[in-house]
Design an enzyme around this catalytic site. Structure first.
Site, PDB file in Angstrom:
ATOM      1  N   GLU A  19       0.832  -1.214   0.000  1.00 47.70           N
ATOM      2  CA  GLU A  19       0.000   0.000   0.000  1.00 47.70           C
ATOM      3  C   GLU A  19       0.868   1.266   0.000  1.00 47.70           C
ATOM      4  O   GLU A  19       2.072   1.201   0.219  1.00 47.70           O
ATOM      5  CB  GLU A  19      -0.938  -0.015   1.203  1.00 47.70           C
ATOM      6  N   LYS A  23      -5.858  10.640   0.777  1.00 48.43           N
ATOM      7  CA  LYS A  23      -5.802   9.307   1.383  1.00 48.43           C
ATOM      8  C   LYS A  23      -7.030   8.545   0.900  1.00 48.43           C
ATOM      9  O   LYS A  23      -8.149   8.841   1.309  1.00 48.43           O
ATOM     10  CB  LYS A  23      -5.801   9.461   2.911  1.00 48.43           C
ATOM     11  N   VAL A  66      -5.252   0.341   3.214  1.00 49.59           N
ATOM     12  CA  VAL A  66      -5.448  -1.102   3.107  1.00 49.59           C
ATOM     13  C   VAL A  66      -6.723  -1.409   2.318  1.00 49.59           C
ATOM     14  O   VAL A  66      -6.705  -2.240   1.398  1.00 49.59           O
ATOM     15  CB  VAL A  66      -5.480  -1.755   4.514  1.00 49.59           C
ATOM     16  N   ASP A  99     -11.003  -0.495   6.557  1.00 47.79           N
ATOM     17  CA  ASP A  99     -10.169  -1.700   6.374  1.00 47.79           C
ATOM     18  C   ASP A  99     -10.903  -2.944   6.879  1.00 47.79           C
ATOM     19  O   ASP A  99     -10.797  -4.025   6.275  1.00 47.79           O
ATOM     20  CB  ASP A  99      -8.859  -1.599   7.171  1.00 47.79           C
ATOM     21  N   LYS A 131      -2.871  -1.581  14.620  1.00 48.16           N
ATOM     22  CA  LYS A 131      -2.035  -0.516  15.185  1.00 48.16           C
ATOM     23  C   LYS A 131      -2.359  -0.295  16.665  1.00 48.16           C
ATOM     24  O   LYS A 131      -3.526  -0.286  17.051  1.00 48.16           O
ATOM     25  CB  LYS A 131      -2.248   0.775  14.399  1.00 48.16           C
TER      26      LYS A 131
END
Ligand code: PSU
Ligand code: MN
Length: 321
Positions: A29, A92, A112, A156, A173
């Site tokens: 990505e 983004k 993602v 995602d 994360k």
């Protein structure tokens, strides 16, 4: 201009040739380049990830969007352009913003979710990233919470539920509500497997502090399980979580201790929506004196190498090698 996702693909010749021959390819990505890491670490990690995929015997295909086209495979000038673009000029692009990204000029980086959409259309089944997005802290409110629930849950997770693919990452994360993220993935039927340990990897730390639903001892077993999952045709992705390399890892306690205050600061600063994840990663880089960036870059490259090995094992199974 209109057209389906497939009509929008510009697949690099090397990637197209590998796919046509059934040779291993790994999608990478680009949001971590444009929004996840500072320059020059971002372009260094992009190059190192591609090199790691090649060392594993697979072809890298970094995905990004430019001028209405989905580029599958970027050359070095494109990586540099994404990494050095002025702040705010790169969109983004996730599933909800993919249409906007494809109907504007200039660069968009793919998260993602958007990278999975592109990879699937291109016929790529293995994808490496740093950490998947998930349920943000505060997304669900909670008993006695003074703030309303934000509902900030990464697209995602929905993509993982609906796109059959192998995602290699270092875990959700640590900035996220990791237990809630795991519950969400369970509800939506996404298997999550830890590689080489029982604990779920904690992104920049070796352990998230919770046990992974499944674990496999090595890459060969991860490839075996992933192939079995895809063959069943359940429709969901499988997430293979690889712990960050020991020498670059943040201590588990440090990674966990910095996440909650950073999330609180973001709220006070009024940072919400797609800007939140980049803001938190940058804030934690400052709080840890750059240690989180070292961990983040090391884990991304390590994931790319592992994904290359899994892709290689899969193409051996199908007899293309
Ligand atoms: N992994 C990293 N750094 C990142 C990301 C992942 O090491 O910046 C990006 C990915 O592109 C992921 C996105 O899809 O963060 C999630 O953003 P959000 O929480 O807004 O959905
Ligand atoms: Mn979000």
């Amino acid at each position: 201009m209109t057209g389906s996702i497939a009509d929008r693909l510009s697949i690099q010749p090397e990637v197209a040739a590998a796919l046509a021959a059934g040779r291993p390819v790994v999608a990478l990505e680009s949001t971590l380049i444009s929004h996840g890491l500072p320059y020059p670490q971002n372009v260094e990690v992009a190059r190192a990830s591609e090199a790691a995929v090649r060392e594993s015997g697979a072809v890298p295909a970094t995905v990004a969007i430019r001028d209405g086209r989905i580029l599958v495979g970027l050359d070095d000038a494109a990586l540099e352009a994404l990494a050095t673009a002025p702040a705010g000029s790169v969109l983004k692009a996730a599933r909800p913003s993919l249409t906007a990204a494809l109907t504007r000029r200039g660069w968009s980086a793919t998260t993602v979710s958007a990278t999975m959409i592109a990879a699937r259309a291109a016929g790529i089944t293995v994808f490496a990233t740093g950490g998947i997005g998930g349920v943000h802290r505060g997304a669900l409110g909670g008993p006695g919470a003074t703030e309303p629930a934000t509902f900030d849950i990464s697209s995602d997770l929905e993509e993982l539920a609906r796109t059959p693919m192998i995602i290699v990452c270092a875990g959700p994360k640590a900035i996220l509500d990791v237990p809630a993220t795991m519950e969400y993935l369970e509800t939506r039927g996404v298997p999550v497997v830890a590689l080489g340990q029982e604990d779920l990897p904690g992104f920049t730390a070796r352990s998230s502090g919770i046990r992974a639903p499944w674990s496999v001892p090595d890459v060969a077993a991860a490839a075996e399980l992933s192939a079995a999952h895809l063959a069943l045709g359940l429709g969901s992705a499988i997430v293979v979580c690889v712990p960050v390399p020991v020498d670059a890892a943040l201590p588990d306690a440090v990674a966990r201790a910095v996440a909650a205050p950073a999330a609180g600061e973001a709220d006070v600063a009024g940072v919400h929506g797609p800007a939140l994840t980049p803001w938190l990663l940058a804030r934690i880089a400052v709080i840890t004196g750059g240690a989180s960036v070292r961990a983040n870059t090391a884990l991304i490259v390590n994931d790319a190498r592992t994904a290359g090995q899994i892709a290689r094992a899969l193409s051996r199974r199908t007899g293309a090698e």
